[in-house]
Design a protein around this motif. Structure first.
Motif, short mmCIF file in Angstrom:
data_model
loop_
_atom_site.label_atom_id
_atom_site.label_comp_id
_atom_site.label_asym_id
_atom_site.label_seq_id
_atom_site.Cartn_x
_atom_site.Cartn_y
_atom_site.Cartn_z
N TRP A 114 27.64 -1.92 2.74
CA TRP A 114 27.74 -0.43 2.92
C TRP A 114 27.86 0.54 4.30
CZ3 TRP A 114 26.07 2.98 -2.49
CH2 TRP A 114 26.53 2.28 -3.69
N GLY A 115 26.40 0.10 4.74
CA GLY A 115 25.47 0.59 6.21
C GLY A 115 27.06 -0.05 7.18
N TRP A 116 26.81 -1.36 7.04
CA TRP A 116 27.77 -2.40 8.05
C TRP A 116 29.30 -2.22 8.06
CZ3 TRP A 116 25.96 -4.25 12.71
CH2 TRP A 116 25.19 -4.57 12.53
N LEU A 117 30.15 -1.58 6.79
CA LEU A 117 31.16 -0.75 7.01
C LEU A 117 31.40 0.62 7.82
CD1 LEU A 117 33.31 0.60 5.35
CD2 LEU A 117 34.15 -1.82 6.02
N LEU A 118 30.07 0.90 7.63
CA LEU A 118 30.23 2.40 8.23
C LEU A 118 29.79 2.24 9.45
CD1 LEU A 118 28.30 5.24 5.59
CD2 LEU A 118 31.24 4.22 5.88
N TYR A 119 29.69 1.79 10.34
CA TYR A 119 29.53 1.02 11.38
C TYR A 119 30.08 0.13 12.14
CZ TYR A 119 25.42 0.98 15.05
OH TYR A 119 24.18 1.64 16.27
N LEU A 120 30.80 -0.93 11.22
CA LEU A 120 32.32 -1.05 12.18
C LEU A 120 32.81 0.09 11.93
CD1 LEU A 120 34.51 -3.02 12.74
CD2 LEU A 120 34.65 -3.44 10.25
N LEU A 172 22.22 2.43 10.21
CA LEU A 172 23.69 2.38 9.90
C LEU A 172 24.61 3.82 9.72
CD1 LEU A 172 23.71 -0.91 9.49
CD2 LEU A 172 23.23 0.50 11.91
N ALA A 173 24.08 3.89 8.01
CA ALA A 173 24.93 5.05 7.58
C ALA A 173 24.61 6.76 8.32
CB ALA A 173 24.93 5.07 6.50
N LEU A 174 23.61 7.27 8.86
CA LEU A 174 23.54 7.56 10.00
C LEU A 174 24.01 8.35 11.12
CD1 LEU A 174 21.78 10.82 9.56
CD2 LEU A 174 20.18 9.69 10.92
N GLU A 175 24.21 6.97 12.07
CA GLU A 175 25.06 7.35 13.12
C GLU A 175 26.91 7.24 12.35
OE1 GLU A 175 26.37 4.97 17.12
OE2 GLU A 175 24.81 4.23 15.41
N TRP A 176 26.69 7.28 11.68
CA TRP A 176 28.71 7.55 10.76
C TRP A 176 28.49 9.27 10.65
CZ3 TRP A 176 30.62 8.81 6.76
CH2 TRP A 176 31.51 9.20 6.44
N ALA A 177 27.73 9.21 9.55
CA ALA A 177 28.03 10.73 9.39
C ALA A 177 27.55 11.63 10.56
CB ALA A 177 26.37 10.86 8.16
N GLU A 178 26.42 11.97 11.14
CA GLU A 178 26.46 12.57 12.16
C GLU A 178 28.20 12.08 12.92
OE1 GLU A 178 22.30 11.64 13.21
OE2 GLU A 178 23.66 10.77 14.90
N ALA A 179 28.88 12.10 12.64
CA ALA A 179 30.17 11.96 13.06
C ALA A 179 31.11 12.45 12.00
CB ALA A 179 30.86 10.35 13.45
N PHE A 180 30.93 12.27 11.11
CA PHE A 180 32.19 12.08 9.92
C PHE A 180 31.96 13.07 9.01
CE2 PHE A 180 33.33 8.38 12.31
CZ PHE A 180 34.27 8.38 12.79
N ASP A 181 30.30 12.92 8.09
CA ASP A 181 29.85 13.32 7.03
C ASP A 181 28.85 14.10 7.47
OD1 ASP A 181 29.57 14.29 4.36
OD2 ASP A 181 30.10 12.08 3.90
#
Length: 332
Positions: A114-120, A172-181
């Motif tokens: 899950w974390g890697w998919l968000l990072y991708l 990993l998820a946090l960095e994605w979330a900071e941009a989108f969620d």
């Protein structure tokens, strides 16, 4: 070597190009509901069927896109773009999304994949000349929703040094979330300190025999990413009070890898790389008395692992991603 150079980037790119579409050997994370579910990887996962397993294929693609961004003039960059155009199609990604909707797929790749998919997906947004991010977005949103539901019921963090590690996935998820969620961002930023804030004088009884993550260092990195800088530095002082003396000693000695053809033992090359990544990320917040030891330790771990990123498929199908994390701040 402490930075990523063009020759190394090309080596990593060639390795990843060689495995993201290599279907076999393959280790499935797949629950069978009937005879008809016994299908080959390329039919179960139209996009992420290579690289020995689903999550390694996801971060193999992250490696390729990251290298294309960092080294747009390397010979492999054109091949990466062409293969991504052919792979990240709406139809194929719809197949990946459909797999998640199976009743038995609720725990599929939780939480590492899950974390890697968000990072991708986050990396794909940095390639504005291609439609990859837009096409990956529905899959990313689906995994973000899974994270939210999972965090609602995860009473205790998982501190293993392998795929179940909670801190790694949330970094990993946090960095994605900071941009989108924003909601997921706040959830992660509140949960991580709630889990780890009282931890002091880390003993670091590690590594285990097949770990590729340090439970202690991943916890520390998650705290640094979730706390304000001053609070993070204070927490690190309490968690690692004897860094100048290179203690806890187990974190300062690179792991020995006895057999790189054994897929589990080869995990230890990844441990050395992920430790280097963590130490380099923590170094700016470490008290001055311990900074030299931390920086030297990161370099020693890198030197122990980098020669072995390619050469044997048991490591080659995934290690370049961790080497990229260790060699520089790929976030930017």
């Amino acid at each position: 070597m402490t930075t990523l150079d063009a020759a190394t980037a090309s080596r990593f790119a060639r390795a990843a190009l060689g495995h993201v579409t290599r279907e076999y050997p393959h280790k499935l994370d797949h629950v069978l509901e009937c005879d008809g579910d016994a299908l080959p990887p390329r039919l179960l996962h139209p996009v992420f069927f290579g690289s020995f397993d689903w999550h390694s294929c996801v971060h193999g693609w992250w490696t390729l896109l990251t290298l294309r961004r960092l080294f747009p003039d390397m010979a492999e960059a054109t091949h990466i773009a062409k293969l991504a155009d052919e792979t990240f199609t709406e139809d194929r990604l719809a197949g990946e999304l459909a797999y998640l909707e199976r009743p038995s797929s609720g725990g599929f790749e939780r939480p590492y994949g899950w974390g890697w998919l968000l990072y991708l997906h986050l990396e794909a947004t940095r390639h504005g000349d291609r439609p990859w991010a837009e096409r990956l977005a529905p899959l990313a949103r689906a995994f973000a929703a899974r994270f939210s539901r999972y965090l609602d019921v995860l009473t205790y963090p998982i501190r293993t040094g392998t795929h179940g590690n909670t801190a790694f996935a949330l970094v990993l998820a946090l960095e994605w979330a900071e941009a989108f969620d924003e909601e997921l961002t706040e959830r992660i930023r509140s949960l991580v300190p709630a889990w780890f804030a009282g931890h002091e004088d880390c003993q670091a009884w590690e590594p285990g025999g097949d770990e590729f993550l340090s439970p202690a260092l991943m916890e520390a990195l998650a705290m640094v990413r979730c706390l304000p800088q001053a609070a993070a530095a204070a927490w690190l002082d309490n968690f690692f009070p004897r860094l100048a003396a290179r203690e806890p000693a187990s974190l300062f000695v690179p792991a020995t890898v006895s057999d790189r053809s054994d897929g589990k033992i080869a995990h230890l090359d990844g441990l050395n790389l992920s430790r280097a990544w963590c130490w380099r990320a923590l170094a700016p917040l470490v008290a001055p008395a311990g900074s030299a030891a931390v920086e030297q330790t990161a370099a020693e771990h890198l030197a122990a692992a980098l020669p072995h990123v390619t050469g044997d498929y048991m490591g080659e199908h995934w290690l370049a991603s961790f080497a990229l994390l260790a060699l520089g701040d790929a976030r930017h």
